[in-house]
Design an enzyme around this catalytic site. Structure first.
Site, short mmCIF file in Angstrom:
data_model
loop_
_atom_site.label_atom_id
_atom_site.label_comp_id
_atom_site.label_asym_id
_atom_site.label_seq_id
_atom_site.Cartn_x
_atom_site.Cartn_y
_atom_site.Cartn_z
N GLY A 23 23.31 62.88 51.03
CA GLY A 23 22.45 63.52 52.02
C GLY A 23 21.92 62.49 53.00
O GLY A 23 22.59 61.51 53.33
N GLN A 25 19.52 60.05 52.86
CA GLN A 25 19.50 58.66 52.40
C GLN A 25 20.86 58.22 51.85
O GLN A 25 21.30 57.10 52.10
CB GLN A 25 18.43 58.49 51.31
CG GLN A 25 17.01 58.56 51.82
CD GLN A 25 16.60 57.37 52.68
OE1 GLN A 25 17.17 56.30 52.59
NE2 GLN A 25 15.61 57.59 53.53
N SER A 48 31.23 70.16 46.49
CA SER A 48 30.12 69.82 47.37
C SER A 48 30.60 69.76 48.82
O SER A 48 31.68 69.23 49.11
CB SER A 48 29.52 68.46 46.98
OG SER A 48 28.63 68.01 47.98
N SER A 50 29.58 67.89 50.96
CA SER A 50 29.52 66.51 51.44
C SER A 50 30.77 65.70 51.10
O SER A 50 30.93 64.59 51.61
CB SER A 50 28.29 65.81 50.86
OG SER A 50 27.11 66.44 51.30
N ASP A 80 15.01 64.89 44.16
CA ASP A 80 14.23 64.62 42.94
C ASP A 80 14.40 65.70 41.89
O ASP A 80 14.54 65.42 40.69
CB ASP A 80 12.74 64.50 43.28
CG ASP A 80 12.41 63.26 44.09
OD1 ASP A 80 13.14 62.27 43.97
OD2 ASP A 80 11.42 63.30 44.83
N HIS A 105 13.20 56.63 45.15
CA HIS A 105 11.84 57.15 44.98
C HIS A 105 11.54 57.13 43.49
O HIS A 105 12.43 57.39 42.68
CB HIS A 105 11.75 58.57 45.56
CG HIS A 105 10.42 59.24 45.41
ND1 HIS A 105 9.22 58.57 45.57
CD2 HIS A 105 10.09 60.54 45.14
CE1 HIS A 105 8.22 59.42 45.40
NE2 HIS A 105 8.71 60.61 45.14
N ASP A 188 3.44 57.69 47.99
CA ASP A 188 4.42 58.46 48.75
C ASP A 188 4.08 59.95 48.71
O ASP A 188 4.07 60.63 49.75
CB ASP A 188 5.82 58.22 48.19
CG ASP A 188 6.91 58.82 49.06
OD1 ASP A 188 7.14 58.27 50.16
OD2 ASP A 188 7.52 59.81 48.67
N GLU A 224 0.81 71.34 73.99
CA GLU A 224 -0.41 70.57 73.73
C GLU A 224 -0.57 70.17 72.26
O GLU A 224 -1.07 69.09 71.96
CB GLU A 224 -1.64 71.37 74.18
CG GLU A 224 -1.76 71.54 75.68
CD GLU A 224 -1.87 70.22 76.41
OE1 GLU A 224 -2.38 69.23 75.83
OE2 GLU A 224 -1.44 70.16 77.59
N GLU A 228 3.58 67.17 72.39
CA GLU A 228 2.98 65.90 72.79
C GLU A 228 2.57 65.04 71.60
O GLU A 228 2.22 63.86 71.77
CB GLU A 228 1.78 66.14 73.71
CG GLU A 228 2.17 66.65 75.08
CD GLU A 228 1.01 66.64 76.06
OE1 GLU A 228 0.20 65.68 76.01
OE2 GLU A 228 0.90 67.58 76.86
#
Length: 331
Positions: A23, A25, A48, A50, A80, A105, A188, A224, A228
């Site tokens: 993914g 990372q 998968s 990927s 996770d 992580h 984190d 706004e 920004e």
């Protein structure tokens, strides 16, 4: 802080690194290591989406357990909530004595979703930025700063190998701070919940709703209160809070100094302390683990509800006219 000169990439010579997951990372770590001359294999389940992407990037792809068996270093970069399932589903059997198990992580180790055998090194390398930025800055010759931590060190060189890995993905170019799995995990989670994600998104929606409810054009409210925000955050990123205040108008700075604490006041600060307490006690982890075991029903419902908020509809319409915005975060 550790930098390039403090890390020896040669510690990865002759070693194979298995990246589990591809993914945000996962793709960045795998490609950066490959470009650094490291032998990389990617672990993905058959079917998968990927698999084809990783192969198109010139990477070998194996089943997670097979990739782990081949890797001397195994970096688990799947979400996770899937770590325990992946570990029990065969990854554990592919981790041999003397190998290193790594994480981006500390959640699964700190909350004991994975309990590695005592004869393997366990370390953490956590870039402090999303994967697309880790990849892009590496390609540009710079790097996203990161954290490094060691949980188990039977080899006696876990830190050195982790720093070599950090160098391979570009983190030592930006600087790497040594910490612990506990501190990385708890800070984190707190940052995500109280400020970066939970705090910011609720602040943005509350501001937007206040203006729209008062009869203002939803497009003005979007600009706004959301659009920004990037300009202000970029200034803080580059110059700090004081530097941001120097760059805005005196009117804006005075409003900041006199009104900000009326929005983020004692009640908000008390809520932040409560969030941190739930993280430290493990209450949040237990809640999230139970949510996943129940099939993420509440999570998916809340995600769908938030995606249908008016700010999302107005934002999609406005961003469609902003051809300078790049929404493709992956290669």
């Amino acid at each position: 802080m550790y930098y390039d000169d403090d890390a020896d990439l040669h510690k990865l010579d002759g070693k194979s690194v298995a990246i589990i997951g591809y993914g945000s990372q996962g793709h960045a770590h795998a490609l950066n290591l490959k470009d650094s001359g490291v032998d990389v294999v990617v672990g993905l389940r058959a079917g998968s989406a990927s698999v084809e992407k990783a192969q198109s990037h010139g990477l070998r792809v194996l089943e997670p357990a097979d990739a782990a068996s081949e890797g001397d270093i195994v970096m688990l970069l799947a979400p996770d909530e899937l770590h325990g399932q992946i570990w029990e589903g065969g990854l554990r059997d592919g981790i041999a004595a003397g190998n290193m198990l790594m994480f981006g992580h500390g959640f699964s180790i700190h909350y004991q979703q994975i309990v590695p055998p005592p004869d393997v090194d366990v370390a953490l390398v956590a870039p402090k930025g999303p994967g697309h930025l880790v990849r892009r800055q590496y390609q540009e010759g710079s790097g996203v700063p990161g954290l490094v931590a060691v949980h188990q060190d039977p080899s006696g060189d876990a830190l050195g190998i982790a720093l070599a890995y950090a160098k391979g993905i570009g983190c030592t170019r930006g600087g790497v701070i040594e910490t612990t799995f506990k501190d990385e995990t708890e800070t984190d989670l707190f940052g995500e919940q109280a400020v970066l994600c939970g705090g910011v998104t609720e602040l943005v929606r509350a501001g937007y709703e206040t203006l729209v409810d008062a009869g203002y054009d939803p497009r003005l409210a979007y600009f706004e209160c959301l659009h920004e925000l990037k300009l202000i955050v970029d200034l803080m990123y580059e110059k700090g809070i004081a530097g941001m205040r120097y760059s805005i108008s005196n009117t804006a700075e005075y409003g900041d100094l006199t009104r900000g604490k009326r929005v983020i006041g004692p009640e908000s600060r008390a809520a932040m302390k409560q969030l941190l307490s739930e993280i430290q006690s493990g209450d949040f982890a237990r809640e999230w683990i139970a949510e996943n075991r129940a099939g993420q029903e509440n999570f998916k419902r809340m995600r769908a509800e938030q995606a249908s908020h008016q700010i999302e509809i107005v934002g999609r319409e406005l961003r469609a006219q902003m051809d300078w915005i790049d929404t493709d975060f992956h290669e």
